[in-house]
Write an enzyme that holds these catalytic residues in place. Sequence first.
Site: not given
Length: 510
Positions: A43, A47, A51, A76, A78, A81, A460
């Site tokens: 695709t 993601c 997702c 690129r 998603c 998500c 401390d």
Amino acid sequence: MAQATATHSAPHSLWRDTERCYRAVTSRDARFDGQFIVAVRTTGIYCRPSCPAMPPKAGNVKFFPTAAAAQSSGYRACKRCLPDAVPGSPEWNVRADLAARAMRLIAEGTVEREGVAGLARKLGYSQRQLGRVLTAELGAGPLALARAHRAHSARLLIELSAMPLTDVAFAAGFASVRQFNDTIREVFATTPSQLRAAAHGKRARAEPPAPPTRAGARLSLRLPFRPPLDAAGLLGFLGARAIPGVESAAGDYRRTLRLPHGSGLVALSPSNTHVRCDLRLTDVRDLATAVARVRRLLDLDADPAAVRHVLAADPALAPAVAAAPGIRVPGAVDGPELLLRAMLGQQVSVAAARTAASRLVAELGEPVPLAGTDDPGLLFPTAAAVAQHGEAVLRGPRRRVGAIIEVAEALAAGALDPHVGRDPDELRQQLLSAPGIGPWTADYVLMRLLGQPDILPRNDLALRKGATSIGIGDSTTQLARHAATWRPWRSYAAMYLWRVSANHDNGGTS
């Protein structure tokens, strides 16, 4: 399914462990969001691990350490998500190497303001060395990492403000509108105007985005984190140390911010799923820097499951861990401010340190033009102001006042520069060589400014009281020996010990 509690056993190579990453993807395990990116070859989309889309076949996925690496390989984001809208990787706090320090500075907007040359200078490396290391470790060079960061900032402004898109481009750090348009199309597979229309369509029945004002911009963000979050303890810690004029902790937590291009005001309201962050900025270019600093202030990129896995295994500490799940190590929004406040708090109670800081702010603090009636309205004084006028304002032993003035002079001159990109060992040595700064102050600064997760200020007093209360003993030798089992989360153990001590009396550390 691999346990998230082990995510830090090999932080450099998590994304390379394809079998483990794929198990996280198939189970949609949100605990891994932000720790690696999954890209789908068929695709061309990347993601977050959780997702909700149908898990891809194992042969169709590729894993990346950062969104920038996925983008550089042609993937690129998603749209479902929103992989950039997740907690950041806890690696950048756990790791102190060059890649981690560079990522913290990139999130601060250093590349946009000072270029790659400025980033390399802050890190003490040449541009060529820096590019080589980042590409090898993170799959992308500094320009690609900064580009991904700009794309995320732009998306926030597109979706959450009514600023003209041309103004969004320059506010997010792009050099031109064309560069802005091209980046948004490449990263989100849509245009800026379509991204805005889609976001506003989802908000049709909600309040419209706030328009920019003459004083800058107002934005309301939802800051994600890995649950659980001990919000009450976190805000209690900050509230106990809140300086009137700079901070307030009545209900939500509010404070002023000194930012690269101006000033700001932030109001933080935690919920079970996110922290609502209402920002007012004199210059909207400071959006990304403000968000990065607020996330560090609240330690929102922490991995509480990993911390719990180690600390709850200690029978002495386990009850405290169970009583306050999701404890955080509060960070800092400004290095010089934290250092000066830490010096004011040396060997005195929290209340006394707050009184001293309040006097300093009342005399030398700068007004914030954005402040309303109920808001804090003063910036913590600059190091230059403290160096020039501090002697007339500060109280206490002359030697202590002199040390604070000398450190302020070094800060003002740039000879001492505590920032999030510093190497922790180098910064600690530089702090210890400064007048009036001992191991406690140096460790405290590393814990809160650099987010170092494995520091135990064993000298401390309040911390030792807490250790005694849970049966460890108050000698530094006993504590150090016992604390070896808390690695690499001794800073979080320190927060538990301070909490135990505070529950027994009102003392503590500043």
